[in-house]
Structure formats: C-alpha cells, structure tokens
Design an enzyme around this catalytic site. Structure first.
Site, PDB file in Angstrom:
ATOM      1  N   ASP A 198      70.757 -92.908 -50.168  1.00  0.00           N
ATOM      2  CA  ASP A 198      71.031 -91.688 -49.375  1.00  0.00           C
ATOM      3  C   ASP A 198      71.350 -92.079 -47.928  1.00  0.00           C
ATOM      4  O   ASP A 198      71.192 -93.225 -47.532  1.00  0.00           O
ATOM      5  CB  ASP A 198      69.795 -90.768 -49.390  1.00  0.00           C
ATOM      6  CG  ASP A 198      68.562 -91.503 -48.886  1.00  0.00           C
ATOM      7  OD1 ASP A 198      67.831 -92.059 -49.727  1.00  0.00           O
ATOM      8  OD2 ASP A 198      68.356 -91.560 -47.662  1.00  0.00           O
ATOM      9  N   ASP A 240      69.726 -90.773 -45.351  1.00  0.00           N
ATOM     10  CA  ASP A 240      68.600 -90.246 -44.585  1.00  0.00           C
ATOM     11  C   ASP A 240      68.991 -88.834 -44.084  1.00  0.00           C
ATOM     12  O   ASP A 240      69.586 -88.080 -44.859  1.00  0.00           O
ATOM     13  CB  ASP A 240      68.205 -91.218 -43.462  1.00  0.00           C
ATOM     14  CG  ASP A 240      66.769 -90.998 -43.014  1.00  0.00           C
ATOM     15  OD1 ASP A 240      65.921 -90.709 -43.885  1.00  0.00           O
ATOM     16  OD2 ASP A 240      66.485 -91.101 -41.821  1.00  0.00           O
TER      17      ASP A 240
END
Ligand SMILES: CSC[C@H]1O[C@H](OP(=O)(O)O)[C@H](O)[C@@H]1O
Ligand SMILES: Nc1ncnc2[nH]cnc12
Length: 291
Positions: free
Chosen positions: A209, A211
């Site tokens: 991801d 973040d």
C-alpha cells in the site's frame, strides 16, 4: 568454515514455505520465552533452511506482542548463519507501488513497547549497527529477484512504527517528508537482535500500500493490503526458493563483520557479570562469553 544455514522469517501472509524437502517441525526452547511458533527445517537443493512465521501460524501475535528475542534466539540455536526477513510494508514513493519489493538496508526505529536487546544489567554490550544489512546476502537476494523477474529496488530506508493501527495522515506526511522509502511494524528490534546474535541479516519489504499520504489513493485500505499480501507471498516464496537454490554451502564471511559483531562489544568486566544473564546468553553470545 561454518556451514551456511539460511533462516527465513515469514511476515504477514507467509506462514509456510512450500517446496522444502526432508521437512521437520522442531520445537526449540528459549530462555527468552516463547518464540512465535515451532521452527520448520528442511532443504531446498543442498541448502539447509529454517523457517519461522513471525506472527505464528494463524497470525496470533500482533507486532508489539511478538517475542523478537525468543525468535532470534531459537534461530541462532538452530544454527542459522544468514537470515532473510520478509515483511509487508507501506510505500512513501510513487515509483514503489504495491507489488514492488524493496531490499531496504537502513531502518529508523520508532517502536517503544519492545525489549530491543539481549544485553542489559549484568552483561552490557554495544554492537555496531550503522549498516544493519549484510551486503553479500543482500546482493544474493537482488540476484534472485532479478532471476525471478520480480520488480525490486536495492537499498532504501524503512521506518518501523509500533502499530498495530496504521499511521495518521500527519505521521505519514512526516515520514514521507524525511525521504524514507517504507513503513512497517516489525523490522525493529528484529534486525538489531540479529546483529547482537551475530546472524547476517537482510530485509525484503514487499509493498502492499501507499500508507496514507497518496492524495488519489487515500488511506490504507485493509482489503487492498490483504489482496497484495497474497500476490506478494507467492513472489516472496519464489524469491526464497531461487536464493536457496544458488546459496553457497559455507557461510560467506560478512565484509562488515555482522557475523562477528560481538568481538569487542561486551564491556562488563567478567567478575561483574550476572551469571543468570550470562547463562541466558549461551546461544547468542556463547562464542565470546566462553560458554
Ligand atoms: C497486515 S498489514 C500490517 C502488518 O503486516 C506487516 O507484518 P510483517 O512485517 O510481519 O509482514 C506489518 O509490519 C504489520 O504487522
Ligand atoms: N502502511 C503500513 N504501515 C505500517 N505497516 C505496514 N505494513 C503494510 N503496510 C503498512
């Protein structure tokens, strides 16, 4: 010459290493408490492998609850000379999207709830840690990634947060602003303890991801993280299989002496050492404490 034993710590999504021959599960006791699980020993080709799932099979230890000291202690007792840490991470760079692997070689420790040393009152030691990753091991992993066609970056900085909640937007922007590459919850104190135990260590951050900083993507979406965990896990296992296939029979002496880190590190005078602590250090520091 020391025979090489390749340790692998599997992170989120990696609770097993298929393809191990002559597989056996070994419960190794540690004076540091309960490790995350039994060790799974086996071979890939002629390379001896010892595998440990960091969160336990079934993922029952949170990053703050993992007994990192017991994990490194049992791996040392099992003869591990070289250790690969596989870890799911968030990325701070547009050019490091989910699916990318980053062989980070610098860490920033922002944890605060975890014992981070085997040493302490009654036996004090200070190891050098400016370069936490063993360069020859990192190079071998990079070659394996290349051979497997896995998109990767060699080098980078990973910040380790306490968790288990993900970062606020302000924290994420702050971390990104530092120029760091990755964020995770488990590299520390694992890497530090491996150094104290004189195990050569390398880190593979598998991006799941962006973040919280990415304006178009928005906050961490756990269902997306889990989706990427699964596809990364397959690549992580391929990476380890290739690394093991081409691994040398004997441990290669580490040019930055990660495998000799305790040589001049223990500072407590022998007559002031606590015998109970010294006894607990039998595996980690027996080489220099003369046990
Ligand atoms: C499921 S995402 C958060 C979780 O995943 C990472 O674990 P690991 O480093 O063991 O792969 C991260 O550090 C968190 O524990
Ligand atoms: N964004 C993130 N922050 C901390 N640890 C992570 N592990 C995977 N993604 C993460």
């Amino acid at each position: 010459m020391t025979r090489a034993v390749l340790g692998v710590i599997g992170g989120s999504g990696i609770y097993d290493l298929p393809g191990l021959e002559g597989l056996e599960d070994v419960a190794v006791a540690s004076p540091w408490g309960e490790p995350s699980d039994v060790l799974r020993r086996g071979r890939i080709g002629t390379t001896e492998i010892v595998f440990l799932p960091r969160h336990g099979r079934g993922h029952h230890y949170s990053p703050s609850d993992i007994n990192y000291r017991a994990n490194i202690d049992v791996l040392k007792r099992a003869g591990v000379t070289d250790l690969v840490s596989l870890s799911a991470v968030g990325s701070f760079k547009g050019e490091l999207p989910p699916g990318h692997f980053v062989l980070a070689d610098q860490f920033v420790d922002r944890t605060y709830l975890r014992p981070s040393s085997f040493f302490g009152r009654g036996c004090v030691a200070h190891v050098a840690f400016s370069h936490p990753v063993a360069p020859l091991l990192q190079k071998r992993i990079a070659r394996a990634a290349e051979a497997e066609g896995i998109a990767h970056q060699v080098g980078g900085t990973a910040v380790c947060m306490e968790g288990p909640a993900f970062s606020t937007l302000a924290e994420s922007l702050f971390h990104k602003g530092q120029g760091w590459d990755l964020i995770g919850m488990t590299s520390m104190p694992e890497a530090k303890l491996a150094r104290e135990a004189e195990i050569s260590y390398a880190f593979v951050g598998m991006v799941t991801d962006f973040d919280a900083w990415h304006e178009e993507v928005g906050p961490v979406d756990v269902s997306q993280v889990i989706h990427h965990l699964h596809s990364n896990a397959d690549k992580g296992r391929r990476l380890v299989a290739r690394l093991a296939r081409d691994f040398p029979a004997d441990h290669e002496p580490c040019p930055i002496h990660s495998d000799r880190a305790l040589e001049h590190a223990v500072i407590t005078a022998p007559e002031h050492r606590d015998p109970d602590l010294v006894a607990k250090l039998d595996a980690v520091a027996g080489r220099v404490l003369g046990r």
